[in-house]
Design a protein around this motif. Sequence first.
Motif, PDB file in Angstrom:
ATOM      1  N   ALA B 622       0.822  -1.215   0.000  1.00 21.92           N
ATOM      2  CA  ALA B 622       0.000   0.000   0.000  1.00 21.92           C
ATOM      3  C   ALA B 622       0.856   1.265   0.000  1.00 21.92           C
ATOM      4  CB  ALA B 622      -0.917  -0.007   1.212  1.00 21.92           C
ATOM      5  N   HIS B 624       3.592   1.636  -1.869  1.00 22.09           N
ATOM      6  CA  HIS B 624       4.502   1.559  -3.009  1.00 22.09           C
ATOM      7  C   HIS B 624       4.749   2.922  -3.662  1.00 22.09           C
ATOM      8  CE1 HIS B 624       6.671  -0.609  -6.109  1.00 22.09           C
ATOM      9  NE2 HIS B 624       6.088   0.182  -6.998  1.00 22.09           N
ATOM     10  N   GLN B 625       3.683   3.685  -3.823  1.00 25.42           N
ATOM     11  CA  GLN B 625       3.848   4.966  -4.499  1.00 25.42           C
ATOM     12  C   GLN B 625       4.823   5.877  -3.742  1.00 25.42           C
ATOM     13  OE1 GLN B 625       0.175   6.846  -5.646  1.00 25.42           O
ATOM     14  NE2 GLN B 625       1.180   8.780  -6.137  1.00 25.42           N
ATOM     15  N   GLU B 629       8.236   7.496  -5.212  1.00 22.24           N
ATOM     16  CA  GLU B 629       8.457   8.934  -5.201  1.00 22.24           C
ATOM     17  C   GLU B 629       9.663   9.322  -4.360  1.00 22.24           C
ATOM     18  OE1 GLU B 629       4.616  10.298  -3.982  1.00 22.24           O
ATOM     19  OE2 GLU B 629       3.772  10.091  -6.016  1.00 22.24           O
ATOM     20  N   ALA B 816      -2.043   7.484  14.406  1.00 18.97           N
ATOM     21  CA  ALA B 816      -2.405   8.531  13.455  1.00 18.97           C
ATOM     22  C   ALA B 816      -3.906   8.487  13.159  1.00 18.97           C
ATOM     23  CB  ALA B 816      -1.585   8.407  12.168  1.00 18.97           C
ATOM     24  N   GLY B 817      -4.672   8.163  14.144  1.00 20.77           N
ATOM     25  CA  GLY B 817      -6.127   8.159  13.990  1.00 20.77           C
ATOM     26  C   GLY B 817      -6.691   6.911  13.364  1.00 20.77           C
ATOM     27  N   TYR B 841      -5.692   2.375   4.708  1.00 17.32           N
ATOM     28  CA  TYR B 841      -5.326   3.571   5.483  1.00 17.32           C
ATOM     29  C   TYR B 841      -3.821   3.679   5.673  1.00 17.32           C
ATOM     30  CZ  TYR B 841     -10.276   3.236   6.436  1.00 17.32           C
ATOM     31  OH  TYR B 841     -11.616   3.143   6.276  1.00 17.32           O
ATOM     32  N   MET B 843      -1.212   4.372   3.774  1.00 14.90           N
ATOM     33  CA  MET B 843      -0.447   5.505   3.264  1.00 14.90           C
ATOM     34  C   MET B 843      -0.601   6.708   4.189  1.00 14.90           C
ATOM     35  SD  MET B 843       1.613   6.202   0.831  1.00 14.90           S
ATOM     36  CE  MET B 843       1.464   5.897  -0.927  1.00 14.90           C
ATOM     37  N   HIS B 844      -1.791   6.880   4.710  1.00 12.90           N
ATOM     38  CA  HIS B 844      -2.027   7.979   5.650  1.00 12.90           C
ATOM     39  C   HIS B 844      -1.118   7.838   6.877  1.00 12.90           C
ATOM     40  CE1 HIS B 844      -4.136  10.635   8.454  1.00 12.90           C
ATOM     41  NE2 HIS B 844      -4.108   9.637   9.309  1.00 12.90           N
ATOM     42  N   LYS B 847       2.629   8.368   6.042  1.00 10.53           N
ATOM     43  CA  LYS B 847       2.981   9.771   5.831  1.00 10.53           C
ATOM     44  C   LYS B 847       2.967  10.549   7.148  1.00 10.53           C
ATOM     45  CE  LYS B 847       1.688  10.306   0.970  1.00 10.53           C
ATOM     46  NZ  LYS B 847       0.618  10.723   0.046  1.00 10.53           N
TER      47      LYS B 847
END
Lengths: 219, 1016, 122
Positions: B622, B624-625, B629, B816-817, B841, B843-844, B847
């Motif tokens: 999840a 990967h992007q 980047e 993180a919620g 969730y 990636m959230h 980050k």
Amino acid sequence: MSNAQQFDTRPAGEHASEIAVESPLAYSMHRSGAPKVKADTRVTLRERAFLGHLTLRGGAIVLDEALRDVLGMSLPGEPLGLVQASFDGPAGECSIQWLSPDEWLLIVPGGEEFDVERRLREALGDAHFAISNVSGGQTLLELKGEAAREVLMKSVAYDVHPRHFPVGKAVTTVFAKASVILRRPSEERWELVVRRSFADYTYRWLLDAGEEFGIGVER
Amino acid sequence: MSQPNRLKTGGRVDRSRQLTFTFNGQRYQGHPGDTLASALLANGVDIVNRSFKYSRPRGIVAAGAEEPNGIVQLGSSEAGQVPNVRATQQALYQNLSARSTNGWPNVQRDLMGLVGKLGGQFMPPGFYYKTFMAPASMWLTYEKYIRKAAGLGRSPTENDADIYDHRHQHCDVLVVGAGPAGLSAALAAGRAGARVILVDEQEEMGGSLLSSRESIDDAPATTWAEKVLKELSALEDVTLMPRTTANGYHDHNFVTLHERCTEHLADIAPHVGGRRQVRSRMHRVRAGQVVLASGAHERPLVYAGNDVPGNMLAGAVSTYIRRYGVVPGNRLVLATSNDDGYRAALDWSEAGREVVAIADARQNPDGELVEQARAKGIRVIAGSAVIEARGDKRVAVAKVAKIDIEGFKVSGPVEELACDTIASSGGFSPVVHLASHTGSRPTWNEELLGFVPSPVKGMTPTGGAHGVYALGKVIADGFKAGSAAGEACGFERQDASLPKVDERREGAAVALYQVPHQKATLRGPKQFVDMQNDVTAAAIELATREGFESIEHVKRYTALGFGTDQGKLGNINGMAIAARCLGRTIPEVGTTVFRPNYTPVSFGAIVGRHCGELFDPERYTAMHQWHVENGAEFEDVGQWKRPWYFPQKRRAENGERLETMHEAVARECSAVREKVGILDASTLGKIDIQGPDAREFLGRVYTNKWAKLAPGRVRYGLMCKDDGMVFDDGTTSCLGENHFLMTTSTGGAATVLEWLEIWHQTEWPELDVYFNSVTDHWATMTVTGPEARKLMAELTDIDLDKDSFKFMDWHEGNVAGVPARVFRISFTGELAYEINVQANYAMHVWKKLFAHGDKYGLTPYGTETMHVLRAEKGFIIAGQDTDGSVTPEDLGMHWAIGYDKPNSWIGKRALTRPDTKRTDRKQMVGLKPKDPSVVLEEGAQVVFDPNHAIPMPMKGHVTSSYYSPTLQSGFALAVVKGGHQKMGETVYLPMVDGQVHEAEIVSPIFLDPKGERQNV
Amino acid sequence: MFYIFCPYCGEHREEEEFHPKGQAHISRPADPEATSDEEWGDYLFFRDNPRGVHHELWVHAVGCRKFFNITRHTVSYEILEVYKMGEQPSITAEHYAAQQGAASADKERNASQAKHQEGVRA
Ligand SMILES: [Zn+2]
């Protein structure tokens, strides 16, 4: 009770809506894009993301009873069966499919899976069963259009001819070099349940295989 | 335009349109409906190739797949090159460009012809091996030129511009071949309602009907074919596939078809509506029943000089005249052993050209066609044969003489007949190739003088494919086969309403596989059996004299029926000649097996769309992007793409440069040891285990104890096979009294799940437990390093106090919620939190960790750093440090073995076998190179005495080896015989380049042996 | 490429959906500790490799994930039957040999009727 730990994986509370959620195809859409549906499009693809996916394990009789109690639907009567029902009114729909003699896939509207699992667990009581929430691990893709079957013929060795694959059938099978659950909920609609980590491969494959039919992606 | 051999009328070509094409650089004209071969013949092109071995000029012989000479290289651009195309099967299109496959520098003037002449009168089988093998090292030099000269076609050097495809097909009845038998079979099965696929390799369906002299229902045979095709195309579940060759027939009625979708249109598939079209397509068909209506190939007669251009099959001559409106010469001599050959003479004569004579091997030819020929005033010479063709680049003379077949000799004076074409017919060989792909050897039928398919389950041969040749009978036979096939699939039997076909009175054929010559075969002029592979009758005779008695050996020695030819024209004659030389019958010398593919298939079609980015699935996590980047280099772990390391930019003399892997890994390792790092660990297998017997089951599949693991706790477990060898490891957490979450290695996810299932389903079905894969549901991120707690504290509501959230505990809460399960397990040896959240969730959360982690020096790390960190701690990777021959004790993991558990867990019994108890087994140790700058090679062999004579006794090998920035030294894990008792000893690792590294055997735990860092 | 009938899914599927798992009916000794090293070695390592009828364990890996048995002929690759775990085969090597014995007698009779004709030996 089953002494299993149930866990709601969806954020709750007032800030829940601020939390970014990414479907298994988020990266694919970003990288490979999504060709538009055009006048000569003969097959369309749509992701139905964020549905509630529950794997049910157990005996058919007890599960059938619990399912009828909780959702008012029965298990498919035969192997490879797919049953659909409305979920709390016309807006939602849910489906249950046979995966194996002691395994079914229940798909409910997104956000309902925790509650449905809880109610099923209650209804099942002391029976031997298992329910696993796999909502984050798979996604549902829809294929529609006159060329949908041809795209599938390029992708799965399974026989998708209407005589062999009538509405209401669902199978787990090899798709290109991955695997999918392939379902036929209606005459014109096919569904693919795809594992998250294979979603990008499956998506790129479908775009490539659908190119000659002008495949378009509905978003 | 001049097409000297094109008839004014007749045939199925469209004379109103001209197509221009080039052959060997020369421009010619043809028409739509032509094949490249018919167009070349229309233009009077005699030589289309040079032969493979002797470099003799060769012309077109046949009109179909059996063509041995007209094999060309197609394509006007480099990317569009296609080798090994049969001119007889290639439809003509505008601007087609073809070259001869063989012939260097060109077919008219051929340098290699000299080699043939240098080789003398006779170049025996094995010539190249015998001549050029000494000295052996020179073969490589010779081979290059010989291959260049011989020419086998060439691959394009540029990427193929086309796309290819696969399609999976299913049907009740697959009919192979759309001649009279196939059409009629498809009709019977189709009418019954079966799902039918009818395939035919030609441009147009109809097979022999397209060039037939006969009438069906008092109309031309083609009219019937058109009628049947019309009916078939109206049937919803009948699929007609022209230009499609059934190339392989595999187990359980699995047939591969090669459909040439655009190869009749252009070199490179034209775009339609701005979209690329598939050039060719492989269909993978699973058929209920296969009806084999592949027809028969005419056998050429084997006589001297039978390869000079102008020698053709009699049936091919008819086809060119009747289907393409091309008479491939002016003066014909026909040599035949049967009535069918006469059609060529009749067609030739009706086309207005001269038939010089018919040499019929039979003493008293008396069939209807013979009478028709006589009635036209054609001279029939009974009991005779063309014993030799003479001519340089084209036939000029046919030498005809009376022959004695039984005595295998010429029995009368030789008459020389001037002519430019010799058509020959030696009868027919059923096309049994497909049937024999299944492994069933064809059966010799003495009555038919040919091999017929042996029974194959679910397959019915029909028509010419099993020796039924008379048109009316063929149609009836096809219908019967199609109806029976339909019936076998559960459809109703169809009553035949067969068309009217006049029965023709036919004289018996005679078996003639090699025409005698005045000179003995070994001394006479060459008689070709297999023209594509340049195999002569003499070569076969010589092979038998050199002791090759099995036809399979003769084949390999002479190359008879090799390669793309697959013995279509030559095999039966070749076998018969071998039989004659050995004094045996054909069935006694055996039959040979034909192999897929029937005709060459382009690699593109075999590959389909499984190429480039779709060659193999790439599995992404999840996050990967984010990895992409942030510049990750990726490592393939199974099908997963995992970040390998994250090179950063560094200042360099000329601006900036990217870190090397070594630099990046050193930086990432230090970050984890000194601050905090983060790893995407989502690829670990995760299995959700529920049921009252879950705990008991874990106790049986793991070597260690599970009875007392309480909810909220995590334990490391080792899994063995029943031979006592470690095959996977991982942690399992107790989620509830009857609920566990097992993790497996990344590569082991599917294997371990199947492993649990096989034990549950086959040995312990009485245990109430279910296993479900949840690998993809969870995303896992490992936050590890001394600062990990501080970072976590900013983002979670979980109490992180070291006494309430201990090492090997797991807690749930929000990170993180997002609801998360957090596990305090460590694969780095540092304080670590493994955060599991629903993947949607992830990636959230990832980050957010970075948003808060910057001030703590949060550093993403990849698999390489993970490996260094875990190896410093002596943590194994199953499959890298183990190889299926390593026991838990070999690993020094006695603490993970519960010998006193009440059950006989998997592997336990084997661990008491004498072999697993040996003290000199290869045991896991650490190796510290004496020179800290040395990083030993993984796989390097360990020896105890570097001065021992070669071969040195090998005492072990390196399984993992890295440079440790923390230790400032190379270090390795290795398995060494008796290693546990050798701590402190020196071992040696001799390398390929002659260097010998020295290393000390040490504990495999290089860092923090008491585990204090992870326990803070 | 085999076409295998899965007794749980109730239909034929392509071979690529299945994994072969070796010889069928190898059961783990009930009390491994009571076996001799030789008996244990037999269980672990020794398998039949017949030319002809063979009983094999397969799993419908990309499908229902259930294990089942196949009776397969190792020469013709014909699948003679499939049956679920816990069931016994109805076709065994002995049974099959008896059946084939009857059939091959027929074949020999037919072969002896082959006709001869002019030019048999070319
Ligand atoms: Zn199945």
